[in-house]
Design an enzyme around this catalytic site. Structure first.
Site, mmCIF file in Angstrom:
data_model
loop_
_atom_site.group_PDB
_atom_site.id
_atom_site.type_symbol
_atom_site.label_atom_id
_atom_site.label_comp_id
_atom_site.label_asym_id
_atom_site.label_seq_id
_atom_site.Cartn_x
_atom_site.Cartn_y
_atom_site.Cartn_z
ATOM 1 N N SER A 107 0.845 -1.197 0.000
ATOM 2 C CA SER A 107 0.000 0.000 0.000
ATOM 3 C C SER A 107 0.875 1.239 0.000
ATOM 4 C CB SER A 107 -0.906 0.008 1.229
ATOM 5 O OG SER A 107 -1.500 1.270 1.416
ATOM 6 N N SER A 108 0.399 2.284 -0.656
ATOM 7 C CA SER A 108 1.128 3.556 -0.658
ATOM 8 C C SER A 108 1.089 4.231 0.706
ATOM 9 C CB SER A 108 0.551 4.497 -1.723
ATOM 10 O OG SER A 108 -0.827 4.726 -1.513
ATOM 11 N N CYS A 109 0.321 3.673 1.663
ATOM 12 C CA CYS A 109 0.355 4.164 3.043
ATOM 13 C C CYS A 109 1.745 4.001 3.656
ATOM 14 C CB CYS A 109 -0.647 3.413 3.899
ATOM 15 S SG CYS A 109 -2.372 3.669 3.436
ATOM 16 N N TYR A 136 -1.489 0.171 10.081
ATOM 17 C CA TYR A 136 -1.610 -0.524 8.793
ATOM 18 C C TYR A 136 -0.333 -0.365 7.982
ATOM 19 C CZ TYR A 136 -3.542 -1.657 4.173
ATOM 20 O OH TYR A 136 -3.773 -2.204 2.924
ATOM 21 N N LYS A 140 2.423 -3.219 6.524
ATOM 22 C CA LYS A 140 2.773 -3.354 5.112
ATOM 23 C C LYS A 140 4.275 -3.208 4.898
ATOM 24 C CE LYS A 140 -1.239 -4.248 3.456
ATOM 25 N NZ LYS A 140 -1.503 -5.576 2.829
ATOM 26 N N HIS A 180 -13.174 3.288 2.094
ATOM 27 C CA HIS A 180 -12.240 4.321 1.678
ATOM 28 C C HIS A 180 -13.017 5.467 1.023
ATOM 29 C CE1 HIS A 180 -9.285 0.966 2.049
ATOM 30 N NE2 HIS A 180 -8.541 1.948 2.519
#
Length: 310
Positions: A107-109, A136, A140, A180
Site C-alpha cells: 500500500s502507498s500508506c 496498517y 505493510k 475508503h
C-alpha cells in the site's frame, strides 16, 4: 492444452482478489482462493500445511484488514497485528515449503507523510508515517521488508512487492465505518439523492489530493505481472501518475449519481496526508498504463453499489 500454472490467491473474497478472479486473463491460471473458513491465514501451521499440500507455482498475497480513516483510527491494534500476522504467515509458509515466486500487494500508506510527491520506491522508511493509518502502514512495511530480506538471503526466492495507489471498484466496501474515500462518497451522495437532501458534508476543506485507480486495472496489471514475473522489479509502484483533490472526487461522483446539491466542509475533521501520488516511472518503463477513466470507474462502482443494496 498444457497444464495451467497453479496460483494461491489470498484475499480472494476481497475487492482486489475478486477483481483478479473475474478478469479474462485469470483463465490462464488454476487458482486456489480459499475462504477464511477454509484457511485461516492467522494460523501459521495451517497456512504452511495448506501451501505444502497444494504446492502452488505462484502466491499472490492480497489478503488484509483494510479500511478508511475512521476504521484505522478506531482500531489501530487490529490493523497492525492482524496485517503483520497475515503477511508473516503467508510469506514464511511459502518460503518454508519451497515456493519460489510470490507477489506481495502492499500500500502507498507505507510512504512518509511529508515526502515529496510523486513518491518513489526508495522513500520507504525515510520519514514519519501518517498517524491516521500508521498501524496498517507498519504492517505493510514489515511484509515488504520481509520479502526483500528473504530474497537477499536466497536469490532463488523471487518475492516481489507491488505498491498500488488507492483503489476503488466493484466488490468495494461502501459502509462509511469501513470504506475508503470513493465508496464512502458514492454511499453518501446516493443517500442524499434518495433522501432529497440539499447538502453533503466533506471532511476538511477538500483540497487534499489523492490518486485512485480502478481495482479492475490493478487486476490487469497483477495478472500480466505473473505472466512476465521475471521482468518486474522486486519493488514497484502501480498507479495512475496523476491525482485529483477531494472536492473533485465528490463532484465526479455527484455527476455520475445525478445529484445537484451543495457541498459543505467540516474543517474540524481529519483528512490524512495532503497528497499521496506515487511515481510510476518503473511502471511506465515496464510498458503498462491503467486503461479505465475516473468517470468509467465510478460508473461501474456505482452500478455495483446499486445492485448490492437491492
Amino acid at each position: 492444452m498444457g497444464i495451467k500454472p497453479k496460483v494461491l490467491l489470498t484475499g480472494g473474497r476481497g475487492m482486489v482478489g475478486r477483481n483478479i478472479l473475474e478478469h479474462p486473463l485469470a483463465e490462464q491460471f488454476s487458482f486456489l482462493a480459499p475462504t477464511r473458513s477454509e484457511l485461516d491465514l492467522r494460523d501459521f501451521l495451517r497456512v504452511r500445511d495448506y501451501v505444502a499440500f497444494h504446492l502452488p507455482e505462484y502466491v499472490i498475497h492480497t489478503a488484509g484488514l483494510v479500511g478508511g480513516i475512521q476504521a484505522n483510527m478506531a482500531n489501530p491494534v487490529n490493523f497492525l497485528v492482524e496485517n503483520v500476522d497475515l503477511g508473516r504467515n503467508v510469506i514464511l509458509a511459502s518460503r518454508d515449503v519451497g515456493v519460489k515466486n510470490l507477489l506481495n500487494l502492499s500500500s502507498s500508506c507505507m510512504y512518509p507523510r511529508y515526502a515529496s510527491n510523486p513518491l518513489t520506491e526508495d522513500l520507504i522508511l525515510k520519514g514519519e508515517l501518517e498517524p491516521t493509518n500508521e498501524g496498517y502502514a507498519l504492517a505493510k512495511i514489515f511484509a515488504t521488508r520481509l520479502c526483500e530480506y528473504l530474497h537477499k538471503e536466497d536469490s532463488s526466492l523471487k518475492y516481489k512487492t507491488l505498491v498500488p495507489c488507492n483503489l476503488f471498484g466493484r466488490f468495494d466496501k461502501f459502509d462509511p465505518k469501513h470504506s475508503h474515500l470513493i465508496p464512502a462518497i458514492i454511499h453518501k451522495v446516493h443517500l442524499a439523492k434518495v433522501m432529497q437532501e440539499k447538502k453533503v458534508e466533506i471532511w476538511g476543506d477538500g483540497t487534499a489530493r489523492r490518486e485512485f485507480m480502478y481495482a479492475g486495472d490493478l487486476a490487469d496489471f497483477v495478472l500480466k505481472a505473473i505472466l512476465n514475473f521475471d521482468q518486474i522489479p522486486h519493488l514497484m509502484n502501480v498507479g495512475q501518475g496523476f491525482d485529483y483533490c477531494i472536492n473533485e472526487y465528490y463532484q465526479a461522483v455527484a455527476d455520475v449519481v445525478g445529484w445537484n446539491g451543495l457541498f459543505i466542509h467540516d474543517l474540524t475533521k481529519p483528512v490524512g496526508m495532503q497528497q499521496k501520488l506515487v511515481s510510476i516511472d518503473l511502471q511506465r518503463a515496464w510498458g503498462w498504463q491503467a486503461p479505465t477513466s475516473l468517470k468509467e470507474g465510478i460508473t461501474k462502482s456505482y452500478n455495483f453499489y446499486l445492485k448490492s443494496t437491492q
